[in-house]
Design an enzyme around this catalytic site. Structure first.
Site, short mmCIF file in Angstrom:
data_model
loop_
_atom_site.label_atom_id
_atom_site.label_comp_id
_atom_site.label_asym_id
_atom_site.label_seq_id
_atom_site.Cartn_x
_atom_site.Cartn_y
_atom_site.Cartn_z
N GLU A 1 0.74 -1.22 0.35
CA GLU A 1 0.20 -0.04 0.28
C GLU A 1 1.08 0.82 -0.18
OE1 GLU A 1 -4.47 -0.09 2.14
OE2 GLU A 1 -2.73 0.62 3.28
N LYS B 1 -13.60 2.64 -2.49
CA LYS B 1 -15.20 2.63 -1.55
C LYS B 1 -15.61 3.54 -1.73
CE LYS B 1 -10.77 3.22 1.91
NZ LYS B 1 -10.21 3.72 3.06
N HIS C 1 8.00 -26.40 0.67
CA HIS C 1 7.64 -27.34 -0.61
C HIS C 1 6.05 -27.59 -1.34
CE1 HIS C 1 9.42 -30.56 2.78
NE2 HIS C 1 8.87 -29.96 3.23
#
Length: 402
Positions: free
Chosen positions: A249, A391, A275
């Site tokens: 961000e 938003k 892994h």
């Protein structure tokens, strides 16, 4: 002839350092290690409830969770933190099952005081139990709607400074209040941050470490644009999530000459991700730098016993080895394997022991590193315009429900 310019250019380390120093008066996180914690500690002592429900999202919770997760395995806390971050209804209900609502303190944390996820969850919780000054505390900016609500209902409030952004707020009231209630030594926490702060701004050890790393990342950002944190402790998974928000961000921005910057963060846990993702690092495209984080002292001597399974004589070399030693050697082996490849930039951070002081050093180091890289690539490290558009779209869609 006069000449002026506004385009991107990699500056000298001293110039970048001066830029960062110039931010101290405007960017509040730099001064947080030096704050007076008396009010917070006095309040924390009065909290008797056993369950602490933190309602918030992103910067309001990630840093606190990172420290809590790091410390809880070696600490005997008599209270428990619960994090209500997502609007996933099944997650909310599962977390509520772990609470005794009558024995819960609700900490509502939102810098703006209008965060849709936080307020939505707060509304729902308020339908289940009456919120009052006995069971609810607000942490927000002093002039937010949330603080006004708290004042109206005579609830305890703590201010988030306006010049401290959410992802840089872990050492503010956002993190210190819940951690102090839990029983964390917040003065020792700030002491760790302070040590890194002083070392950097006095141009000592941490100045050299941070500046060298930032400069390498910036000078090689077009080739190595992915930054992997490979943490060798499950207790650092919360730190990894915090780092991803801080790095992504802050540094995913458009710089001074309109160029999109992209230093992509990835958080891995060893040995689990040996892994899976390690294969991609070792034989995949050379576009990654890797930072290994190890813990020198797990404060745990649990050993792998001998002679408990038949037919595994070929693995007797792990008998009587502590798990702490095993995970350390797994980290060392992975580090050596990358070193032998010779073309994967990597560095190693070792946390001396599991305590407040050392996790704070790590986190404040990354905050400073983020600020320095931001100055090198000439962006605004502290805003998030790419998030704001989403938003606005959500708000418009919800308002137009009909």
């Amino acid at each position: 002839m006069q000449y002026s310019k506004s385009f991107y250019q990699i500056k000298s380390s001293q110039t970048i350092f001066n830029y960062v120093k110039d931010e101290i008066e405007q960017i509040g996180y730099y001064s947080l290690p030096f704050q007076d914690t008396t009010k917070i500690k006095e309040y924390a002592k009065k909290v008797s409830k056993k369950h602490i429900a933190i309602v918030g999202i992103g910067g309001s919770t990630l840093g606190t969770f990172a420290i809590y997760q790091f410390l809880k395995r070696t600490s005997e806390f008599d209270k428990k933190l619960h994090f209500f971050e997502t609007t996933d209804p099944t997650d909310i209900k599962q977390r509520l099952k772990k609470l005794d609502l009558e024995d819960t303190l609700f900490l509502i944390i939102s810098k703006s005081g209008t965060t849709i996820e936080t307020i939505s969850i707060f509304k729902y919780l308020s339908s289940l139990i009456k919120m009052s000054n006995e069971n609810c505390t607000i942490i927000s900016e002093n002039d937010s709607k949330l603080t006004a609500f708290a004042n109206k209902h005579k609830m305890t409030t703590f201010d988030i400074p306006k010049n401290v952004g959410g992802r840089f707020s872990v050492f503010s009231t956002v993190g210190l209040v819940p951690l102090a209630i839990l029983g964390v030594d917040i003065d020792n926490l700030l002491k760790g941050a302070k040590e890194v702060h002083n070392s950097f701004f006095e141009q000592k050890e941490y100045y050299d470490i941070i500046m060298e790393k930032a400069r390498f990342m910036v000078e090689n950002k077009n080739r190595f644009n992915i930054n992997v944190v490979f943490s060798y402790s499950a207790s650092l998974e919360g730190f990894n999530k915090w780092y991803i928000q801080l790095w992504g961000e802050s540094l995913g921005k458009i710089n001074i000459n309109g160029t999109k910057q992209a230093l992509t963060p990835i958080g891995l846990i060893g040995p689990v991700d040996q892994h899976s993702f390690l294969q991609l690092i070792a034989e995949g495209k050379r576009d990654k730098t890797v930072t290994f984080i190890k813990v020198a002292d797990f404060q745990d001597e649990t050993k792998i016993p001998a002679n408990t399974l038949e037919g595994f004589d070929d693995l007797d070399y792990v008998d009587n080895l502590t798990f702490a030693k095993l995970i350390d050697e797994q980290a060392n082996a992975t580090i050596k394997s990358l070193k032998e490849l010779g073309d994967i930039p990597h560095d190693v951070i070792t946390i001396n022991r599991v305590d407040e002081f050392n996790i704070a050093k790590l986190m404040y180091n990354y905050q400073l590193l983020t600020s320095v890289v931001g100055k090198f690539v000439q962006i605004n490290t502290y805003n998030q315009p790419g998030v704001e558009s989403g938003k606005k779209i959500l708000k418009a869609k919800l308002k137009d429900k009909g």
